[in-house]
Every structure is written in structure tokens, then in C-alpha cells.
Design a protein around this motif. Structure first.
Motif, PDB file in Angstrom:
ATOM      1  N   TYR A   1       2.226   1.578  -3.476  1.00 39.96           N
ATOM      2  CA  TYR A   1       1.145   1.917  -4.398  1.00 39.96           C
ATOM      3  C   TYR A   1       0.754   3.395  -4.277  1.00 39.96           C
ATOM      4  O   TYR A   1       0.612   4.104  -5.286  1.00 39.96           O
ATOM      5  CB  TYR A   1      -0.064   1.025  -4.126  1.00 39.96           C
ATOM      6  N   ARG A   2       0.591   3.872  -3.055  1.00 39.68           N
ATOM      7  CA  ARG A   2       0.182   5.262  -2.856  1.00 39.68           C
ATOM      8  C   ARG A   2       1.251   6.237  -3.336  1.00 39.68           C
ATOM      9  O   ARG A   2       0.927   7.285  -3.918  1.00 39.68           O
ATOM     10  CB  ARG A   2      -0.161   5.491  -1.386  1.00 39.68           C
TER      11      ARG A   2
ATOM     12  N   VAL B   1      -9.072  10.010   1.948  1.00 43.21           N
ATOM     13  CA  VAL B   1      -7.714   9.910   1.422  1.00 43.21           C
ATOM     14  C   VAL B   1      -6.754   9.726   2.595  1.00 43.21           C
ATOM     15  O   VAL B   1      -6.809  10.488   3.569  1.00 43.21           O
ATOM     16  CB  VAL B   1      -7.347  11.179   0.623  1.00 43.21           C
TER      17      VAL B   1
ATOM     18  N   LYS C   1      -7.468  -0.079  -1.885  1.00 47.09           N
ATOM     19  CA  LYS C   1      -6.528  -1.035  -1.297  1.00 47.09           C
ATOM     20  C   LYS C   1      -6.188  -2.158  -2.274  1.00 47.09           C
ATOM     21  O   LYS C   1      -5.493  -3.114  -1.924  1.00 47.09           O
ATOM     22  CB  LYS C   1      -7.118  -1.629  -0.020  1.00 47.09           C
TER      23      LYS C   1
ATOM     24  N   TYR D   1      -1.324  12.344   2.453  1.00 47.39           N
ATOM     25  CA  TYR D   1      -1.722  12.966   1.193  1.00 47.39           C
ATOM     26  C   TYR D   1      -2.856  13.956   1.408  1.00 47.39           C
ATOM     27  O   TYR D   1      -3.678  13.814   2.320  1.00 47.39           O
ATOM     28  CB  TYR D   1      -2.108  11.883   0.180  1.00 47.39           C
TER      29      TYR D   1
ATOM     30  N   HIS E   1      -6.656  15.544  -2.875  1.00 50.84           N
ATOM     31  CA  HIS E   1      -5.709  15.092  -3.905  1.00 50.84           C
ATOM     32  C   HIS E   1      -6.464  14.794  -5.199  1.00 50.84           C
ATOM     33  O   HIS E   1      -7.543  14.191  -5.186  1.00 50.84           O
ATOM     34  CB  HIS E   1      -4.992  13.840  -3.411  1.00 50.84           C
TER      35      HIS E   1
ATOM     36  N   LEU F   1       0.824  -1.200   0.000  1.00 51.03           N
ATOM     37  CA  LEU F   1       0.000   0.000   0.000  1.00 51.03           C
ATOM     38  C   LEU F   1       0.868   1.264   0.000  1.00 51.03           C
ATOM     39  O   LEU F   1       0.564   2.241  -0.687  1.00 51.03           O
ATOM     40  CB  LEU F   1      -0.910   0.008   1.231  1.00 51.03           C
ATOM     41  N   THR F   2       1.941   1.239   0.773  1.00 47.47           N
ATOM     42  CA  THR F   2       2.845   2.392   0.816  1.00 47.47           C
ATOM     43  C   THR F   2       3.432   2.651  -0.568  1.00 47.47           C
ATOM     44  O   THR F   2       3.467   3.796  -1.041  1.00 47.47           O
ATOM     45  CB  THR F   2       3.970   2.148   1.839  1.00 47.47           C
TER      46      THR F   2
ATOM     47  N   VAL G   1       0.886   6.384  -7.070  1.00 42.86           N
ATOM     48  CA  VAL G   1      -0.258   7.185  -7.497  1.00 42.86           C
ATOM     49  C   VAL G   1       0.040   8.673  -7.330  1.00 42.86           C
ATOM     50  O   VAL G   1      -0.291   9.493  -8.203  1.00 42.86           O
ATOM     51  CB  VAL G   1      -1.521   6.793  -6.700  1.00 42.86           C
ATOM     52  N   ASP G   2       0.665   9.030  -6.226  1.00 45.82           N
ATOM     53  CA  ASP G   2       0.984  10.438  -5.968  1.00 45.82           C
ATOM     54  C   ASP G   2       1.902  10.994  -7.048  1.00 45.82           C
ATOM     55  O   ASP G   2       1.736  12.145  -7.489  1.00 45.82           O
ATOM     56  CB  ASP G   2       1.636  10.567  -4.591  1.00 45.82           C
TER      57      ASP G   2
ATOM     58  N   LEU H   1      -6.067   6.805  -4.465  1.00 46.37           N
ATOM     59  CA  LEU H   1      -5.333   6.694  -3.200  1.00 46.37           C
ATOM     60  C   LEU H   1      -6.152   5.966  -2.134  1.00 46.37           C
ATOM     61  O   LEU H   1      -5.588   5.319  -1.246  1.00 46.37           O
ATOM     62  CB  LEU H   1      -4.954   8.084  -2.687  1.00 46.37           C
ATOM     63  N   ARG H   2      -7.460   6.064  -2.211  1.00 47.88           N
ATOM     64  CA  ARG H   2      -8.304   5.404  -1.209  1.00 47.88           C
ATOM     65  C   ARG H   2      -8.418   3.896  -1.431  1.00 47.88           C
ATOM     66  O   ARG H   2      -8.830   3.167  -0.537  1.00 47.88           O
ATOM     67  CB  ARG H   2      -9.704   6.019  -1.216  1.00 47.88           C
TER      68      ARG H   2
END
Length: 219
Positions: free
Chosen positions: A128-129, A161, A178, A165, A169, A125-126, A132-133, A175-176
Motif C-alpha cells: 500500500y505504501r 510518516v 493502516k 518515506y 511527503h 502495508l508495504t 501511495v508513494d 502513508l500514515r
């Protein structure tokens, strides 16, 4: 020329439609051998053939599997013993849990193809986010170009979010999440082409290949 798997698909849709209306061991057991012969066996052959095709398309060795028909009801309120769809998965065998996988599902009234990661662990998740950012604009472009839709699989998205972030965003919806996977139906008119299921699946997988490549490179 058809590859013969269209008949398997038709049998599967009819069978799982009947099973959905008669989801019990008493109904399934007398039909189990016919299911194994006419649906499970050709589905396993299709999984092997498509594993070779995906290995060619991606350059990474893929293995395929057909999901078992029995449901795990230990922690479910729904105690129906059998799944009412035929599902196949192809993965690259990468130990990294973020490696995108391919999917094919046959339900009584529809078929669908997918690609992505059905659920991220904490480290995933870290990563992935952060992806995306930084690369959200490009990811959105690739998703739109594929013609696919974000598949509702895996854990429920967050309501907000996640930190650190910005709550507003521009890619807050991503970002939301999983999990991240795209879904597509088989192309309209694929039956009329007469080329069969392998060709129809390959055409869909090729559309999803830029998405798969992006995740493999950026995650």
C-alpha cells in the motif's frame, strides 16, 4: 417503482434506534423473531441481489453477507450485547486480503455506503505504501472525483510518516493510514425518486467503481 427494501430500511432505523436506548437481552428477546422476519430476512435478500449487481459492475464474482447483531464483548469495556446498526458487506472472494470490499450501513439517523480495505496486514502495508508513494497523485484525484470521504475504520493512523518515506511527503496523510476506504451517504433525494434501495446503492457503487478499480489494479 420501489423495490420494497425502503420499508426494511425504515423498520431497521426505527428498530436500531429503540435498541440503542434499550440495549439488553430482556428488551431484545421478545422482539427477536420480528427482527429476524422484518429486518434480517429482507436484508439477506438485498445482500444477494446486490452481490449479483456488483458482480456485473466489476466483472468479478461477489458474495454478500449481513453482519450478526450480537457484539463480541470479550475484550471490550462496553458490554452492551447488541450492535445498534445493520451492516452488509460484499467481497470478491479473492484470497488476497487487499481485495477491496463494498459496504452498506444503516444506523438510526443515517445510511452510508463504502468501498475499500478495512485493514492491511504487514505485507499489505508495504504494498500500500509503495503504491501511495508512486501513484499518490492519481489516487488523490480519484478520491476527489468520487465525492466520497476517507472512512475512519480499522486501526488508528500512525502519528508520523513511516520510514523510509520523507517525513514531509506530499501524501503523508495517506502513508500514515493502516486502512483505506471511501464512504458516501445515499444520494440526497433517493427516496423521492421512488426507484428503491437497489437503485440507490447501485448509483453509489458506480461512483466508487474507479476507486475500487484503481486499488484492484495497483495493490
Amino acid at each position: 417503482m420501489s423495490d420494497g427494501f425502503t420499508e426494511m430500511l425504515d423498520r431497521a432505523q426505527a428498530f436500531y434506534g429503540d435498541l440503542a436506548r434499550n440495549n439488553s437481552k430482556d428488551w431484545f428477546e421478545p422482539r427477536k423473531e420480528a427482527w429476524k422476519r422484518d429486518i434480517e430476512a429482507p436484508a439477506k435478500l438485498l445482500a444477494e441481489i446486490m452481490a449479483e449487481e456488483l458482480s456485473r459492475l466489476t466483472g468479478d464474482a461477489h458474495t454478500g453477507k449481513v453482519f450478526r447483531i450480537n457484539r463480541d464483548v470479550r475484550f471490550s469495556k462496553d458490554k452492551s450485547p447488541y450492535k445498534t446498526m445493520l451492516a452488509m458487506l460484499w467481497s470478491s472472494g479473492d484470497a488476497d486480503s487487499l481485495a477491496p470490499a463494498f459496504y452498506f450501513g444503516i444506523e438510526p439517523d443515517r445510511t452510508f455506503v463504502g468501498c475499500g480495505t478495512p485493514g492491511f496486514d504487514k505485507e499489505g502495508l508495504t504494498r500500500y505504501r509503495a503504491m501511495v508513494d508512486r501513484w499518490g497523485d492519481r489516487l488523490t484525484e480519484i478520491i476527489d472525483a468520487s465525492g466520497g470521504h476517507l472512512a475512519e475504520i480499522g486501526p488508528e493512523p500512525l502519528k508520523r510518516v513511516p520510514k523510509p518515506y520523507d517525513p514531509d511527503h506530499i501524501h503523508g496523510d495517506l502513508l500514515r493510514r493502516k486502512s483505506l476506504a471511501l464512504g458516501l451517504p445515499l444520494a440526497e433525494g433517493w427516496r423521492e425518486s421512488g426507484e428503491g434501495v437497489v437503485a440507490a446503492l447501485t448509483e453509489r457503487f458506480e461512483l466508487l467503481m474507479p476507486f475500487r478499480r484503481f486499488l484492484a489494479e495497483r495493490l
